[in-house]
Design a protein around this motif. Structure first.
Motif: not given
Length: 285
Positions: A63-69, A82-95, A112-117
């Motif tokens: 959700r960093l970019y808004a896309c069509d589709g 919302p972008r800040h709810r991604m981790a809470d929804a169950g999606i994790g990411r490394t960069f 810090v990574g577990g804060h959303c839970r």
């Protein structure tokens, strides 16, 4: 479990659906109608030459970019999340470029990574209610488990800025796992690692998938790692999906070979480059 009526084993439920995802930056088409699915429990490799659109697609998934589709996770569209709810929804990411808090220790970064839970609200923290202490203990145990799993015990209390790059990559992976994701997006996890570190990472990702029942979408240029880990592979070029299949199917896919070498196998043979198909196989093994 789903069954398509064939004689093969039943399919696992689909966890991630990418449907006709398109993204333009001005007149540049970064993604052009990309569609694929990832089943629950799969490791799916996302590959392609530089500039193919892999990280751009990851940024759409995050959700960093808004896309069509449409992008659906566990049957729910991500467009309204919302972008800040991604981790809470169950999606994790490394960069690809590390996004750690460099002045914090390894353990603090993982916490810090577990804060959303955490479920206790502001008032509970202000009053130091018992639920806060229970949550802190739970997340502390999770952090310590990940520190042991990723062999970070000797540096748990060291600021990450003082650690080698390969160790920092493990810290970022641990931080992503701290939120207990169902889907883990790994962006170039082998980037900057030496041969021995890549071997260790391959074994570690297998263990993590098994232990935490994870689904993984992996962007990676290291073809040895992709071929060894992936259940299926999706290939992009110039923002368009050009191939999809198992690692064995993808090794000799002519469109994929052409994307990496810039010449088709038949054209290479007709021009006298008799060893071009062999070189192409090496590129994607």
């Amino acid at each position: 479990m789903k069954h398509d009526g064939s004689s093969g084993p039943p399919r696992a439920p689909t966890l991630l659906q990418v449907r006709e995802v398109t993204l333009r930056f001005g007149g540049v088409v970064a993604l052009d109608g990309v569609s694929f699915e990832v089943e629950q429990g799969q490791i799916c490799g996302l590959i392609g030459p530089n500039g193919a659109g892999k990280t751009t697609l990851f940024n759409c998934l995050s959700r960093l970019y808004a896309c069509d589709g449409d992008i659906r996770f566990a049957g729910q569209t991500l467009a309204r999340l919302p972008r800040h709810r991604m981790a809470d929804a169950g999606i994790g990411r490394t960069f690809q470029n590390l996004a750690l808090f460099r002045s914090l220790t390894v353990r603090q970064n993982i916490l810090v990574g577990g804060h959303c839970r955490r479920r206790a609200g502001f008032l509970a923290h202000a009053l130091r209610l018992p639920v806060v202490a229970r949550e802190e203990a739970l997340h502390g145990r999770r952090a310590d488990e990940l520190i042991d799993l990723l062999a970070l015990g000797d540096v748990a209390h060291v600021p990450v800025a003082l650690l080698p790059f390969g160790t920092q990559k493990r810290v970022e992976l641990a931080r992503a796992l701290a939120a207990s994701p169902r889907l883990l997006l790994l962006d170039e996890p082998a980037c900057g690692l030496n041969h021995e570190e890549v071997k260790q990472l391959t074994a570690l990702l297998r263990e993590i998938r098994q232990r935490f029942a994870l689904t993984v979408l992996l962007v990676e240029h290291h073809m040895g790692l992709v071929m060894a880990l992936s259940d299926k592979i999706v290939a992009l070029n110039f923002g368009r999906k050009i191939a999809e299949g198992t690692p064995s199917e993808m090794r000799h896919n002519p469109e994929l070979i052409e994307a990496y070498l810039g010449v088709s196998p038949s054209a290479a043979q007709s021009s006298g480059e008799a060893r071009a198909p062999e070189r192409s196989t090496e590129v994607i093994q």
